[in-house]
Design an enzyme around this catalytic site. Structure first.
Site, PDB file in Angstrom:
ATOM      1  N   LYS A 189       0.835  -1.207   0.000  1.00  0.00           N
ATOM      2  CA  LYS A 189       0.000   0.000   0.000  1.00  0.00           C
ATOM      3  C   LYS A 189       0.874   1.262   0.000  1.00  0.00           C
ATOM      4  CE  LYS A 189      -3.609  -2.439  -0.418  1.00  0.00           C
ATOM      5  NZ  LYS A 189      -4.465  -3.162   0.494  1.00  0.00           N
TER       6      LYS A 189
HETATM    7  C1  LIG Z   1      -5.539  -4.306   0.755  1.00  0.00           C
HETATM    8  C2  LIG Z   1      -7.018  -4.149   0.765  1.00  0.00           C
HETATM    9  C3  LIG Z   1      -7.811  -4.514   1.863  1.00  0.00           C
HETATM   10  C4  LIG Z   1      -7.255  -5.266   3.031  1.00  0.00           C
HETATM   11  O1  LIG Z   1      -6.217  -4.621   3.667  1.00  0.00           O
HETATM   12  P1  LIG Z   1      -5.339  -5.421   4.734  1.00  0.00           P
HETATM   13  O2  LIG Z   1      -4.634  -4.346   5.493  1.00  0.00           O
HETATM   14  O3  LIG Z   1      -4.411  -6.296   3.971  1.00  0.00           O
HETATM   15  O4  LIG Z   1      -6.276  -6.205   5.588  1.00  0.00           O
HETATM   16  C5  LIG Z   1      -9.151  -4.227   1.833  1.00  0.00           C
HETATM   17  N1  LIG Z   1      -9.723  -3.630   0.779  1.00  0.00           N
HETATM   18  C6  LIG Z   1      -9.013  -3.287  -0.309  1.00  0.00           C
HETATM   19  C7  LIG Z   1      -9.698  -2.598  -1.427  1.00  0.00           C
HETATM   20  C8  LIG Z   1      -7.642  -3.554  -0.362  1.00  0.00           C
HETATM   21  O5  LIG Z   1      -6.932  -3.230  -1.445  1.00  0.00           O
END
Ligand SMILES: *Cc1c(COP(=O)(O)O)cnc(C)c1O
Length: 389
Positions: A189
């Protein structure tokens, strides 16, 4: 043909930029002996809340946890329906299901790839209780339309901001429109803590309940247990979860957050360069960024339509990989997956825009870590992968 990049030099998709300050902070955290939830988590929460311009934020161990708790705190009951997009990560709907509610999909707009407010209206039933928009790739959803639907039908709004740390809509920050806003610091991210998440909530009582549910359901003073204010008994007031963030994670987040805008700047340059360079290729490009939003530039997605390129999407993915460039698919539409087909009877054809996008989409590397050479290699690999072979 010689690949654009040799195997030894493979460009890993979404590889984060980790700098010395956070490495030193993690080491200092380890030396301090306080590696669990403590002062660094409190610091990171305060900094993130300040970045968002809100009084409070709650750090958790993932965005999935943030979504799960948000749906629980929204008090969804069995049979309640939550409308969300078919073009998202599975965690968005899994969290709805784990909270005991029923996910209902509304197709996306073919250009923005975000949930289409007209489709939301069409899916509303007497059981609808909430909307969960996802700011796809970092592009803000049409929040005026979504908030007005929510108001009209008295629905909660839970924003999935996993792509949208920097996103704004009409000058207002993503995650501050809905009752809840959920963020991810997963390794790919925009800023990272390895695993990690954050949740915002409009109401103080919701923040309090998020904290209780995020730490075993222990009474909210239990968080102070980690301080030095003397011994405190805790009481278990709900059946909660083990979702707290730890200081080793926050040690990364504190320094990453300081560079959130610098990283955004870097990705925005790469985005522009991709847009300029790919303009004449027979591939679909992201829609131009609307004037009234700030795009987070989390994903740069292209569409591979075999009719135009002569190569299928999956062949293109293989060719990019063979050229030493890691690529991603965000996302096959959720109705393509067997669990949802079997459980909810979802069919990809019922959400034609998400289905087509999901079958054509490819994410190219756009992390702040990319060097100019990396960016040039991505461009060269795209061209090579489209060429007749
Ligand atoms: C990455 C992601 C999540 C989950 O995030 P985590 O921190 O890995 O639990 C949820 N929704 C979207 C759209 C994502 O890209």
């Amino acid at each position: 043909m010689t690949p654009v990049r040799a195997k030894e030099n493979f460009l890993i998709f979404g590889s984060p930029l980790i700098e010395e300050a956070e490495i030193e902070e993690v080491v200092a955290c380890l030396r301090s002996g306080w590696i669990g939830t403590g002062p660094r988590v409190a610091h990171f929460e305060a900094d993130f809340a300040a970045y968002k311009g809100v009084p409070q934020a709650v750090a958790l161990n993932s965005c999935t946890a943030a979504l799960h708790l948000s749906f629980l705190v929204a008090n969804l009951q069995p049979g309640d329906e939550v409308i969300t997009t078919p073009l998202t990560f599975c965690a968005t709907v899994n969290a709805i299901i784990h909270a005991g509610a029923t996910p209902v999909l509304a197709d996306v707009d073919p250009l923005t790839m975000n949930i289409d407010p007209n489709e939301i209206e069409r899916r509303i039933t007497p059981h609808t209780r909430a909307i969960a928009p996802v700011h796809f790739a970092g592009r803000a959803c049409d929040m005026d339309a979504i908030m007005s639907i929510a108001q009209k039908h008295n629905l909660k709004v839970i924003e999935d901001c996993a792509h949208a740390i920097e996103t704004e809509y009409k000058g207002r920050k993503a995650g501050t429109f809905g009752d809840f806003g959920c963020f991810s610091f997963y390794s790919t991210k925009n800023i990272v803590t390895g695993e990690g998440g954050m949740v915002l909530a409009k109401r103080d009582e919701d923040i309090a309940r998020l904290k209780v549910l995020g730490l075993h359901g222990m009474s909210k003073d239990a968080w102070k247990r980690f301080g030095d204010e003397g011994f405190k008994h805790y009481q278990v007031v709900e059946c909660g979860f083990k979702y707290n963030m730890m200081d080793m994670q926050a040690a990364l987040g504190i320094h990453q957050l300081k560079r959130v805008d610098a990283y955004w700047q870097r990705r925005s340059q790469i985005w522009q360069r991709y847009m300029d360079t790919f303009r004449n290729l027979p591939i679909g490009l992201p829609a131009l960024v609307e004037e009234n939003i700030r795009h987070a530039y989390h994903l740069f997605t292209i569409l591979i339509d075999k009719e135009k390129t002569g190569v299928t999407r999956d062949e293109f993915l293989d060719r990019m990989t063979a050229n030493g460039i890691g690529v991603g698919v965000h996302y096959l539409s959720l109705p393509e997956h067997p669990y949802y087909q079997q459980t909810f009877g979802w069919k990809p054809e019922d959400y034609p825009n998400a289905m087509r996008i999901g079958r054509q989409i490819v994410s190219l590397p756009i992390s702040a870590k990319l060097t100019d050479q990396d960016r040039q290699d991505v461009i060269a690999a795209v061209k090579a992968s489209l060429a007749k072979q």
